[in-house]
Scaffold this motif. Sequence first.
Motif, PDB file in Angstrom:
ATOM      1  N   LEU A 353      -3.548  16.433   1.177  1.00 33.24           N
ATOM      2  CA  LEU A 353      -4.116  16.060   0.166  1.00 33.24           C
ATOM      3  C   LEU A 353      -3.416  14.514  -0.159  1.00 33.24           C
ATOM      4  O   LEU A 353      -3.941  13.430  -0.462  1.00 33.24           O
ATOM      5  N   VAL A 354      -2.101  14.447   0.507  1.00 30.97           N
ATOM      6  CA  VAL A 354      -1.234  13.221   0.308  1.00 30.97           C
ATOM      7  C   VAL A 354      -1.866  11.973   1.161  1.00 30.97           C
ATOM      8  O   VAL A 354      -1.850  11.101   0.826  1.00 30.97           O
ATOM      9  N   ARG A 355      -2.692  12.589   1.986  1.00 28.13           N
ATOM     10  CA  ARG A 355      -3.571  11.272   2.725  1.00 28.13           C
ATOM     11  C   ARG A 355      -4.401  10.432   2.054  1.00 28.13           C
ATOM     12  O   ARG A 355      -4.835   9.391   2.431  1.00 28.13           O
ATOM     13  N   SER A 356      -5.121  11.257   0.961  1.00 23.19           N
ATOM     14  CA  SER A 356      -5.980  10.689   0.043  1.00 23.19           C
ATOM     15  C   SER A 356      -5.175   9.274  -0.745  1.00 23.19           C
ATOM     16  O   SER A 356      -5.888   8.436  -1.276  1.00 23.19           O
ATOM     17  N   MET A 357      -3.892   9.570  -0.791  1.00 25.78           N
ATOM     18  CA  MET A 357      -3.106   8.336  -1.404  1.00 25.78           C
ATOM     19  C   MET A 357      -2.408   7.610  -0.433  1.00 25.78           C
ATOM     20  O   MET A 357      -2.456   6.327  -0.461  1.00 25.78           O
ATOM     21  N   SER A 358      -2.139   7.951   0.984  1.00 28.13           N
ATOM     22  CA  SER A 358      -1.421   7.265   1.845  1.00 28.13           C
ATOM     23  C   SER A 358      -2.375   6.269   2.785  1.00 28.13           C
ATOM     24  O   SER A 358      -2.082   5.202   3.081  1.00 28.13           O
ATOM     25  N   GLN A 359      -3.554   6.996   2.837  1.00 33.25           N
ATOM     26  CA  GLN A 359      -4.630   6.223   3.575  1.00 33.25           C
ATOM     27  C   GLN A 359      -5.187   4.982   3.021  1.00 33.25           C
ATOM     28  O   GLN A 359      -5.178   3.690   3.810  1.00 33.25           O
ATOM     29  N   PRO A 360      -5.371   4.697   1.841  1.00 33.85           N
ATOM     30  CA  PRO A 360      -5.877   3.449   1.140  1.00 33.85           C
ATOM     31  C   PRO A 360      -4.795   2.591   0.999  1.00 33.85           C
ATOM     32  O   PRO A 360      -4.791   1.312   1.250  1.00 33.85           O
ATOM     33  N   MET A 361      -3.412   3.002   0.715  1.00 38.01           N
ATOM     34  CA  MET A 361      -2.646   2.095   0.844  1.00 38.01           C
ATOM     35  C   MET A 361      -2.157   1.285   2.062  1.00 38.01           C
ATOM     36  O   MET A 361      -1.798   0.264   2.120  1.00 38.01           O
ATOM     37  N   ALA A 362      -2.265   2.195   3.177  1.00 34.37           N
ATOM     38  CA  ALA A 362      -2.204   1.672   4.538  1.00 34.37           C
ATOM     39  C   ALA A 362      -2.989   0.317   5.022  1.00 34.37           C
ATOM     40  O   ALA A 362      -2.756  -0.485   5.847  1.00 34.37           O
ATOM     41  N   PHE A 363      -4.038   0.083   4.134  1.00 30.54           N
ATOM     42  CA  PHE A 363      -4.780  -1.015   4.189  1.00 30.54           C
ATOM     43  C   PHE A 363      -4.430  -2.321   3.715  1.00 30.54           C
ATOM     44  O   PHE A 363      -5.128  -3.288   3.816  1.00 30.54           O
ATOM     45  N   MET A 364      -3.240  -2.251   2.891  1.00 25.47           N
ATOM     46  CA  MET A 364      -2.753  -3.327   2.258  1.00 25.47           C
ATOM     47  C   MET A 364      -2.507  -4.556   3.020  1.00 25.47           C
ATOM     48  O   MET A 364      -2.982  -5.784   3.031  1.00 25.47           O
ATOM     49  N   PRO A 365      -1.676  -4.335   4.079  1.00 20.79           N
ATOM     50  CA  PRO A 365      -1.353  -5.264   5.215  1.00 20.79           C
ATOM     51  C   PRO A 365      -2.688  -5.953   5.536  1.00 20.79           C
ATOM     52  O   PRO A 365      -2.711  -7.040   6.096  1.00 20.79           O
ATOM     53  N   LEU A 366      -3.575  -5.365   6.077  1.00 21.39           N
ATOM     54  CA  LEU A 366      -4.753  -5.872   6.656  1.00 21.39           C
ATOM     55  C   LEU A 366      -5.670  -6.531   5.739  1.00 21.39           C
ATOM     56  O   LEU A 366      -6.060  -7.721   6.186  1.00 21.39           O
ATOM     57  N   ALA A 367      -5.694  -6.389   4.412  1.00 23.89           N
ATOM     58  CA  ALA A 367      -6.426  -6.801   3.485  1.00 23.89           C
ATOM     59  C   ALA A 367      -5.691  -8.482   3.124  1.00 23.89           C
ATOM     60  O   ALA A 367      -6.372  -9.116   2.721  1.00 23.89           O
ATOM     61  N   LEU A 411       6.455  12.385   4.753  1.00 25.17           N
ATOM     62  CA  LEU A 411       7.313  11.160   5.191  1.00 25.17           C
ATOM     63  C   LEU A 411       6.524   9.877   5.204  1.00 25.17           C
ATOM     64  O   LEU A 411       6.859   8.726   4.837  1.00 25.17           O
ATOM     65  N   ASP A 412       5.341   9.915   5.760  1.00 25.48           N
ATOM     66  CA  ASP A 412       4.262   8.883   5.874  1.00 25.48           C
ATOM     67  C   ASP A 412       3.972   7.988   4.534  1.00 25.48           C
ATOM     68  O   ASP A 412       3.890   7.259   4.449  1.00 25.48           O
ATOM     69  N   LEU A 413       3.820   9.135   3.541  1.00 25.30           N
ATOM     70  CA  LEU A 413       3.400   8.725   2.128  1.00 25.30           C
ATOM     71  C   LEU A 413       4.541   8.038   1.574  1.00 25.30           C
ATOM     72  O   LEU A 413       4.536   6.748   1.195  1.00 25.30           O
ATOM     73  N   LEU A 414       5.747   8.728   1.666  1.00 26.22           N
ATOM     74  CA  LEU A 414       6.945   7.874   1.054  1.00 26.22           C
ATOM     75  C   LEU A 414       7.357   6.578   1.822  1.00 26.22           C
ATOM     76  O   LEU A 414       7.616   5.303   1.062  1.00 26.22           O
ATOM     77  N   TRP A 415       6.886   6.552   3.244  1.00 27.84           N
ATOM     78  CA  TRP A 415       7.103   5.394   3.615  1.00 27.84           C
ATOM     79  C   TRP A 415       6.084   4.240   3.413  1.00 27.84           C
ATOM     80  O   TRP A 415       6.715   2.944   3.040  1.00 27.84           O
ATOM     81  N   VAL A 416       4.957   4.584   3.351  1.00 28.83           N
ATOM     82  CA  VAL A 416       4.004   3.857   3.009  1.00 28.83           C
ATOM     83  C   VAL A 416       4.117   2.967   1.580  1.00 28.83           C
ATOM     84  O   VAL A 416       3.853   1.799   1.303  1.00 28.83           O
ATOM     85  N   VAL A 417       4.408   3.959   0.759  1.00 28.26           N
ATOM     86  CA  VAL A 417       4.601   3.418  -0.641  1.00 28.26           C
ATOM     87  C   VAL A 417       5.822   2.523  -0.818  1.00 28.26           C
ATOM     88  O   VAL A 417       5.637   1.502  -1.414  1.00 28.26           O
ATOM     89  N   VAL A 418       6.816   2.875  -0.244  1.00 30.32           N
ATOM     90  CA  VAL A 418       8.144   2.031  -0.489  1.00 30.32           C
ATOM     91  C   VAL A 418       7.743   0.608   0.151  1.00 30.32           C
ATOM     92  O   VAL A 418       7.890  -0.642  -0.500  1.00 30.32           O
ATOM     93  N   CYS A 419       7.051   0.616   1.440  1.00 31.53           N
ATOM     94  CA  CYS A 419       6.715  -0.641   2.018  1.00 31.53           C
ATOM     95  C   CYS A 419       5.458  -1.643   1.067  1.00 31.53           C
ATOM     96  O   CYS A 419       6.004  -2.834   0.918  1.00 31.53           O
ATOM     97  N   MET A 420       4.571  -0.870   0.656  1.00 34.19           N
ATOM     98  CA  MET A 420       3.829  -1.752  -0.074  1.00 34.19           C
ATOM     99  C   MET A 420       4.212  -2.060  -1.541  1.00 34.19           C
ATOM    100  O   MET A 420       3.967  -2.920  -2.027  1.00 34.19           O
ATOM    101  N   LYS A 421       4.912  -1.311  -1.904  1.00 29.08           N
ATOM    102  CA  LYS A 421       5.779  -1.756  -3.398  1.00 29.08           C
ATOM    103  C   LYS A 421       6.544  -2.661  -3.133  1.00 29.08           C
ATOM    104  O   LYS A 421       6.656  -3.889  -3.924  1.00 29.08           O
ATOM    105  N   HIS A 422       7.422  -2.797  -2.041  1.00 30.28           N
ATOM    106  CA  HIS A 422       8.262  -3.878  -1.710  1.00 30.28           C
ATOM    107  C   HIS A 422       7.758  -5.279  -1.409  1.00 30.28           C
ATOM    108  O   HIS A 422       8.123  -6.357  -2.036  1.00 30.28           O
ATOM    109  N   LYS A 423       6.680  -5.226  -0.613  1.00 31.35           N
ATOM    110  CA  LYS A 423       6.088  -6.219  -0.260  1.00 31.35           C
ATOM    111  C   LYS A 423       4.877  -6.792  -1.059  1.00 31.35           C
ATOM    112  O   LYS A 423       4.758  -8.048  -0.871  1.00 31.35           O
TER     113      LYS A 423
END
Length: 484
Positions: A353-367, A411-423
């Motif tokens: 279920l964590v992928r329902s959170m990490s997948q949308p966030m991963a599109f931030m750099p593309l957008a 780990l994927d979720l934590l990594w994506v959250v940290v990166c998107m929050k920071h950037k």
Amino acid sequence: MNSKYKNIFKATTLFGSVQALNILLNLVRTKLVAMFLGPAGVGLSAIFNETRELIHESTNLGMDQSGVREISVAYETWKKTGDRSAMEETVMLVRTWVVVFSVFGALVCLALAYPLSVMSFGDGEHWLSFMVLSPAVAMATMTCGEMAVLKATRKLKAIASLSTVNILVGMLTNIPLYYMYGMKGVIPAILFYGFCQMLIVMHFSYKDTPLQLRFDRIFMLTGKPMLLLGGAFVLQGFLEHGTKLAIQAFINNCGGSLEDVGLYISTTMIISTFLGIFASSITADFYPRLSGVFADKKERSLTLCRQIDVLQMLTAPMLVAFLVGIHIIVPLLLTDEFVDVIPILEIALVSCLVRSMSQPMAFMPLAAGDSKMFLFVDVVDFMLMFLCYTVCYAVFGLMGLAYGICVYNVLDLLWVVVCMKHKYGVMPNMRNVLFLVAQTVLLLAALMVVKNTEGVMYWLLGSLVTIVSALMSYIMFVRIKNEK
């Protein structure tokens, strides 16, 4: 209902319905493939398909992504001015480069046939098979080029129908070859399916934009900005498929076998298929919407959190129900030879279920059009995937794949959250987090039911957990329905 949520629900359920139909068709296809090939044959097919995809993604210079962007700009100009010439010229430019990269990809596959055989199987005995695979690389690039044209020119109905048509074509082309030739039919099946898929996509694409090519140097150099942008996508594709191939090779050569590879592929395939029911709307609907509002920090955050809300509400009950019914669903999907997939899936599903959170966030750099951040996030992400899967497999064997999937998802979720929050200053809101925690607890409860009960008690408790999960999603739906 809030209009923003209404549009998200509409798009998500639309593509979810198409994906659900595809899953039903895949039930038949997967069952027949498993029956005729067995775990070893599934593993062999996976290695050849992953190799084809790796070379294709590594040699097309991101035309399926950068091409969409270039044509989309020209498409919007046509809509505003009524002048199609710019769009037609851009489509011609994209198609010309696609032809060049198709030939290049085939040549690379031919040149690397022996090293690929050694890397994948530990010897050079399969080098001829990799050489024969080269036309499939070229056809995959041509297919993606025409799909880029369809996406950029907003042919959404054609795109939706193509996914279903491709599955039907895959059944009609692959199953007879597997039935007649078994594992020897793997390469012919890949080639024949790739050819049919290419022709079908071209049929839809050429209707509105007939084929035109132009190979003079000056014209082709106008595509330099597009090629530079595509370079980032090439590296990403290489990392993704290279990582998957490396994991398969590790399993096959480090104490495992083709049967283990087949079980690993079957596990990830089942997870991706079911999660893809609603996640398919991310690229089709969420990504364009996010790109449109990205300059507004408040709107980008709201768009992200709303998308997570909808994905979680729809995905969570489905995962709980799947876990409860896993001993019925898996035999329908595969055969008794794949029974070892069930204990792996039971553990792995709890974390999905964590992928329902990490997948949308991963599109931030593309957008944001931030190719450097896009690559940076993915490099670390694929390193995490390889380490989690291989280390857990080396320590725990087949069950280690389940643990590896769980550790990687977190780990994927934590990594994506940290990166998107920071950037970009965005992250899931508290409601997203609390809902994720609550539904994950229910997934753990479902796992306890599956592991520790049987008979009438199994179905009573399993049904109860599923109903509670669905009720929780419904309560969330009512809350957001009344939001302004």
